[in-house]
Design a protein around this motif. Sequence first.
Motif, mmCIF file in Angstrom:
data_model
loop_
_atom_site.group_PDB
_atom_site.id
_atom_site.type_symbol
_atom_site.label_atom_id
_atom_site.label_comp_id
_atom_site.label_asym_id
_atom_site.label_seq_id
_atom_site.Cartn_x
_atom_site.Cartn_y
_atom_site.Cartn_z
ATOM 1 N N HIS A 76 0.846 -1.188 0.000
ATOM 2 C CA HIS A 76 0.000 0.000 0.000
ATOM 3 C C HIS A 76 0.888 1.247 0.000
ATOM 4 N N LEU A 77 0.686 2.095 -0.994
ATOM 5 C CA LEU A 77 1.396 3.370 -1.082
ATOM 6 C C LEU A 77 0.385 4.497 -0.949
ATOM 7 N N PHE A 78 0.741 5.516 -0.187
ATOM 8 C CA PHE A 78 -0.154 6.643 0.054
ATOM 9 C C PHE A 78 0.534 7.933 -0.361
ATOM 10 N N PRO A 79 -0.221 8.917 -0.883
ATOM 11 C CA PRO A 79 0.409 10.142 -1.373
ATOM 12 C C PRO A 79 1.031 11.001 -0.279
ATOM 13 N N ASP A 80 0.482 10.930 0.952
ATOM 14 C CA ASP A 80 1.054 11.747 2.007
ATOM 15 C C ASP A 80 1.051 10.972 3.331
ATOM 16 N N GLY A 81 1.908 11.420 4.213
ATOM 17 C CA GLY A 81 2.096 10.756 5.502
ATOM 18 C C GLY A 81 3.474 11.024 6.055
ATOM 19 N N GLY A 82 4.407 11.355 5.133
ATOM 20 C CA GLY A 82 5.768 11.623 5.569
ATOM 21 C C GLY A 82 6.439 10.365 6.094
ATOM 22 N N HIS A 83 7.354 10.570 7.039
ATOM 23 C CA HIS A 83 8.088 9.438 7.615
ATOM 24 C C HIS A 83 7.783 9.340 9.109
ATOM 25 N N GLY A 84 7.801 8.120 9.609
ATOM 26 C CA GLY A 84 7.664 7.911 11.047
ATOM 27 C C GLY A 84 6.288 8.226 11.590
ATOM 28 N N PHE A 85 5.251 8.001 10.797
ATOM 29 C CA PHE A 85 3.911 8.406 11.241
ATOM 30 C C PHE A 85 3.315 7.452 12.269
ATOM 31 N N GLY A 86 3.734 6.197 12.266
ATOM 32 C CA GLY A 86 3.183 5.268 13.234
ATOM 33 C C GLY A 86 1.665 5.268 13.196
ATOM 34 N N LEU A 87 1.051 5.369 14.365
ATOM 35 C CA LEU A 87 -0.407 5.472 14.447
ATOM 36 C C LEU A 87 -0.854 6.913 14.645
ATOM 37 N N ARG A 88 -0.307 7.540 15.666
ATOM 38 C CA ARG A 88 -0.770 8.866 16.078
ATOM 39 C C ARG A 88 -0.571 9.926 14.999
ATOM 40 N N LEU A 89 0.584 9.929 14.337
ATOM 41 C CA LEU A 89 0.887 10.972 13.362
ATOM 42 C C LEU A 89 0.278 10.700 11.992
ATOM 43 N N ALA A 90 -0.395 9.563 11.849
ATOM 44 C CA ALA A 90 -1.075 9.272 10.584
ATOM 45 C C ALA A 90 -2.431 9.948 10.502
ATOM 46 N N ARG A 91 -2.933 10.425 11.624
ATOM 47 C CA ARG A 91 -4.274 11.005 11.649
ATOM 48 C C ARG A 91 -4.380 12.235 10.749
ATOM 49 N N GLY A 92 -5.461 12.275 10.005
ATOM 50 C CA GLY A 92 -5.711 13.409 9.129
ATOM 51 C C GLY A 92 -4.983 13.340 7.807
ATOM 52 N N LYS A 93 -4.290 12.236 7.542
ATOM 53 C CA LYS A 93 -3.552 12.066 6.285
ATOM 54 C C LYS A 93 -4.112 10.864 5.529
ATOM 55 N N SER A 94 -3.722 10.748 4.279
ATOM 56 C CA SER A 94 -4.260 9.648 3.473
ATOM 57 C C SER A 94 -3.876 8.289 4.039
ATOM 58 N N VAL A 95 -2.797 8.235 4.802
ATOM 59 C CA VAL A 95 -2.301 6.984 5.363
ATOM 60 C C VAL A 95 -3.016 6.596 6.655
ATOM 61 N N GLU A 96 -3.963 7.408 7.098
ATOM 62 C CA GLU A 96 -4.577 7.254 8.422
ATOM 63 C C GLU A 96 -5.168 5.868 8.665
ATOM 64 N N HIS A 97 -5.719 5.260 7.641
ATOM 65 C CA HIS A 97 -6.457 4.011 7.841
ATOM 66 C C HIS A 97 -5.605 2.763 7.613
ATOM 67 N N TRP A 98 -4.279 2.916 7.617
ATOM 68 C CA TRP A 98 -3.443 1.739 7.374
ATOM 69 C C TRP A 98 -3.623 0.635 8.422
ATOM 70 N N PRO A 99 -3.869 0.937 9.717
ATOM 71 C CA PRO A 99 -4.019 -0.169 10.669
ATOM 72 C C PRO A 99 -5.155 -1.130 10.301
ATOM 73 N N GLY A 100 -6.264 -0.585 9.777
ATOM 74 C CA GLY A 100 -7.356 -1.448 9.354
ATOM 75 C C GLY A 100 -6.964 -2.348 8.207
ATOM 76 N N LEU A 101 -6.161 -1.814 7.285
ATOM 77 C CA LEU A 101 -5.670 -2.626 6.172
ATOM 78 C C LEU A 101 -4.761 -3.744 6.678
ATOM 79 N N PHE A 102 -3.909 -3.413 7.638
ATOM 80 C CA PHE A 102 -2.998 -4.413 8.205
ATOM 81 C C PHE A 102 -3.776 -5.520 8.913
ATOM 82 N N LEU A 103 -4.757 -5.139 9.723
ATOM 83 C CA LEU A 103 -5.541 -6.149 10.445
ATOM 84 C C LEU A 103 -6.350 -7.009 9.473
ATOM 85 N N ALA A 104 -6.881 -6.402 8.407
ATOM 86 C CA ALA A 104 -7.618 -7.168 7.399
ATOM 87 C C ALA A 104 -6.692 -8.145 6.686
#
Length: 331
Positions: free
Chosen positions: A294-322
């Motif tokens: 999964h590639l996302f247009p924004d998120g920068g580096h080191g976003f983890g969980l907390r810093l992913a909020r409000g960015k296109s990468v925000e929902h990656w944990p759901g993708l990982f769990l799925a």
Amino acid sequence: MIDRRAMLVGSLAALASGAAAQTPPPVARPGRPLVFAEPDETIDLWDPGPPEMAAAALVETVRERSTDPAYNDRIVLGISQPRMAVFRPARPNGAAVLIMPGGGYSWVVVDKEGYEMARLLAAQGITAFVLFYRLPGEGWALAGPNVALADAQRAMRLIRHRTGRYGLDRSKVCAIGFSAGGHVCADLLTRFATQVYPPDDAIDALSARPDAAAPLYPVISMSAPHAHAGSRRNLLGDNASPALERAHSPHLNVPADAPPCFLLHAEDDASVPVANTLLLHAALRARGIPAEMHLFPDGGHGFGLRLARGKSVEHWPGLFLAWGRYRGLWP
């Protein structure tokens, strides 16, 4: 260099007195409150210590980077006793995840890519183990650049050794890593069978192969132009040969029996180029290893969980769990 057997002499008195406590997890500085509870327990990877001692005595140091009372953001360096912090779910579903936080091989992140992920997994019934691995630039001459991989291999074997205690399935032990921890994860999924430390006990007869792996925004290539300069320097030194770079570039060492992988990166990552994930994905595909990317247009580096909020990468944990459910790792 002192062999680990020399440490036994100093440990006999403690053992005789009944002291069996494991090394505690890194803690916040005095006066800085913890926002969340600390892990349930810790597990030292080796007793009494790793296969070698550092060339010079290390002082484990914890630094708090957060000035916001809403969260902690600690880093730890000077790790001489590698260990895992355990987060146990109320109702374990049999799955386990070994978490390898990042830090550019300069330190290991505690909260942002460690405990925060562990709490999310535990809430899903997954037993989470956060690995505090040794750093290659801190005087581990015997293991050298393999020192973090040695800790990751030992951690995987130790989790499998303790499956009965934690209610785990030995065939459902996953690995996840972030940034430089993503390199540790990728090194583990490609070189799980490479002997990088002397076998110590029956635990080392167990497999170190993760049943699935997720290197996230990982450091992969150790060669220009894609290498992360700081991680490369800390891992290999300033004058690494092409052969050494190749040996520690996971995309060049994918075996035919590598586990299925989940890959994730933000395309605007200015620290670790997205090309690192693309290189690993191509290498896995060339070997016929299942890999979801999964590639996302924004998120920068080191976003983890907390810093992913409000960015296109925000929902990656759901993708990982799925993905984990699809692979049969957890319900």
